[in-house]
Design an enzyme around this catalytic site. Sequence first.
Site, PDB file in Angstrom:
ATOM      1  N   SER A 193      -4.071   1.561  -0.811  1.00 45.67           N
ATOM      2  CA  SER A 193      -3.845   2.710  -1.679  1.00 45.67           C
ATOM      3  C   SER A 193      -4.994   2.885  -2.672  1.00 45.67           C
ATOM      4  CB  SER A 193      -2.500   2.615  -2.410  1.00 45.67           C
ATOM      5  OG  SER A 193      -2.432   1.466  -3.197  1.00 45.67           O
TER       6      SER A 193
ATOM      7  N   SER B 220      -9.510  -1.364  -8.101  1.00 43.94           N
ATOM      8  CA  SER B 220      -8.560  -2.412  -7.736  1.00 43.94           C
ATOM      9  C   SER B 220      -7.172  -2.080  -8.257  1.00 43.94           C
ATOM     10  CB  SER B 220      -9.021  -3.752  -8.318  1.00 43.94           C
ATOM     11  OG  SER B 220      -7.980  -4.697  -8.275  1.00 43.94           O
ATOM     12  N   HIS B 221      -6.172  -2.748  -7.685  1.00 37.64           N
ATOM     13  CA  HIS B 221      -4.799  -2.607  -8.166  1.00 37.64           C
ATOM     14  C   HIS B 221      -4.594  -3.285  -9.513  1.00 37.64           C
ATOM     15  CE1 HIS B 221      -3.902  -1.130  -4.223  1.00 37.64           C
ATOM     16  NE2 HIS B 221      -2.620  -1.014  -4.509  1.00 37.64           N
ATOM     17  N   SER B 222      -5.525  -4.145  -9.878  1.00 40.63           N
ATOM     18  CA  SER B 222      -5.353  -4.935 -11.095  1.00 40.63           C
ATOM     19  C   SER B 222      -6.547  -4.732 -12.020  1.00 40.63           C
ATOM     20  CB  SER B 222      -5.226  -6.419 -10.701  1.00 40.63           C
ATOM     21  OG  SER B 222      -5.727  -7.255 -11.728  1.00 40.63           O
TER      22      SER B 222
END
Lengths: 206, 222
Positions: free
Chosen positions: B72, B14-16
Site C-alpha cells: 500500500s 514506509s508504513h512506519s
Amino acid sequence: MACTAESVADAVRAAAAVVASHRDELVALDRAIGDGDHGENLNRGFTAVVAALDEGTPDTPAAVLKLVASTLISKVGGAAGPLYGTAFLRASAVVKDAAELGPAEVVAALEAALGGVVARGKAEVGDKTMVDALSPAVEAARSADSVSELLTAAAEAARAGAESTEPLVARKGRASYLGERSAGHVDPGARSTALILGSFAAGPVR
Amino acid sequence: MHDGAERVGLVVVSHSARLAAGVAEVAGQMAPDVTVAAAGGTADGGIGTDFDAVSEALARVGAAAVLYDLGSARMVAELAVESLDDPSRVVLVDAPLVEGAVAAAVAAQGGADLAAVASAARAAGSEPEVAAPAEGEEIRVRLTNEIGLHARPAALTARTLSELDASVTVRFGDKSADGTSVLALMALGARGGDEVVVSATGRQSDDALRAFADLAARDFDE
C-alpha cells in the site's frame, strides 16, 4: 430515474453508515489475515467524506465522486485509501460533467472503478481481493435496464463474490504473506466492497 | 555531475515513521549532499502511509528516486507521483528498501542521473555482479584500517571513483567488485590487513588508482 449529485451524495452517506456499522466485522476479518486496520481505516475515511459533504454538496455527480476520492486518499492510511480512492477518481473522470447519471453512465462508472482498482492493485479475479467482489458486480450491472435494477444486481453479485473469497489463498496484499493460512477467511476488502455496493442498492439512488 | 546540476534526491515511503526515518538516516550517512526525504506512518502517528506526507516529501526534492516498503506504500506513492505537476521528475523504484536506499544514495552522491540512481537501487536487490576484470593498470593495496572495505570506507571509495571517468575493478581473493558499487565493495569482505588488487581503464584510470591508494593510505578517513 437517474442520479443527481444529491443522490450520489446520499449513496455515499449510506456507504459511510454501513461502513461504520460493520467496522468491527471488517476489523475482525482483517485481523485474521491482514494487519487488522481495514475497518478502522475505512471508517475514518468515510467519516471524513461525510464531514466534507456536510460542508456542501458539489454541483455534479463527478464532483461528488472526486471529493470522495481525494478524501479517502488523504484519510485512509492503508491499502484501501489508494484503491478506493483510485476507484472513485476513475469513476469521476468517466462521467465527466453530466448533471444526472443514467444506467449507461453508472455502468461506465463501475467499469472505470474496476479498471482503477485493477491498475492500482495489479490483482485479478481469484487473488482474494476487492476485485473478486467488484468484477462480478460490474458484469451483473451490464445486464440491467435501470439504475435501481443494476445497483441491485451489482450488490448481489458483489455479495456472492465476496463470499467466494473464503476458500481462496491470497495472492495479493498483506494476506498473501500468509500463503495457505489465508484460506478459510473472507477477504476484508472484498467484504467492504460488497457492503458499499449493497448500501448503494439499498440507498435512495433510484 | 554536470556543473550546477542538483543531485538526484531520495524519498523513502514506509508504513512506519521510525522505519522511514531510520532508512533515511542510514542512506544519508553514505551521501551527505543528497536530500533524503522520509514519509512514514499516518498523520496521527499510526502505522500506514499518508498521501499528504508523501506529497510533502516529494515537494522537498527535485529529481528523485522513490522507494517504498510494502504494497500500500507503493500505491500511495504512485498516486502522489501521478498528482505531481511533472510526474517524470521522479521514478518509483521496486527495490529492497534498505539496500536500495543505500545504493541509490551513493549513486546520487556521485552525481549519477535519475535513471542511473534508480538502476543502482534496483541492482541492490540482486547478487552483486561479478565485474569483468578491467584490462589496464593494476595496483596492489594493503588495507590498514580495521574494518577494511566496509560501510563508510566502501561508500567513500564508491563515491570517489564514481566521480572519475574510469572503469575500476577491485579484486579480493576470487571475488571482484565494480569500484563504484558500494554493496559490491562491501560484499568482497576485505578487512584490515587484507590486500586487494585494483585495476582501472578509461581516461582517468591513473587518477582512479591514485585516488584508491590515497584513500587506503588515509585509512579511508576513519
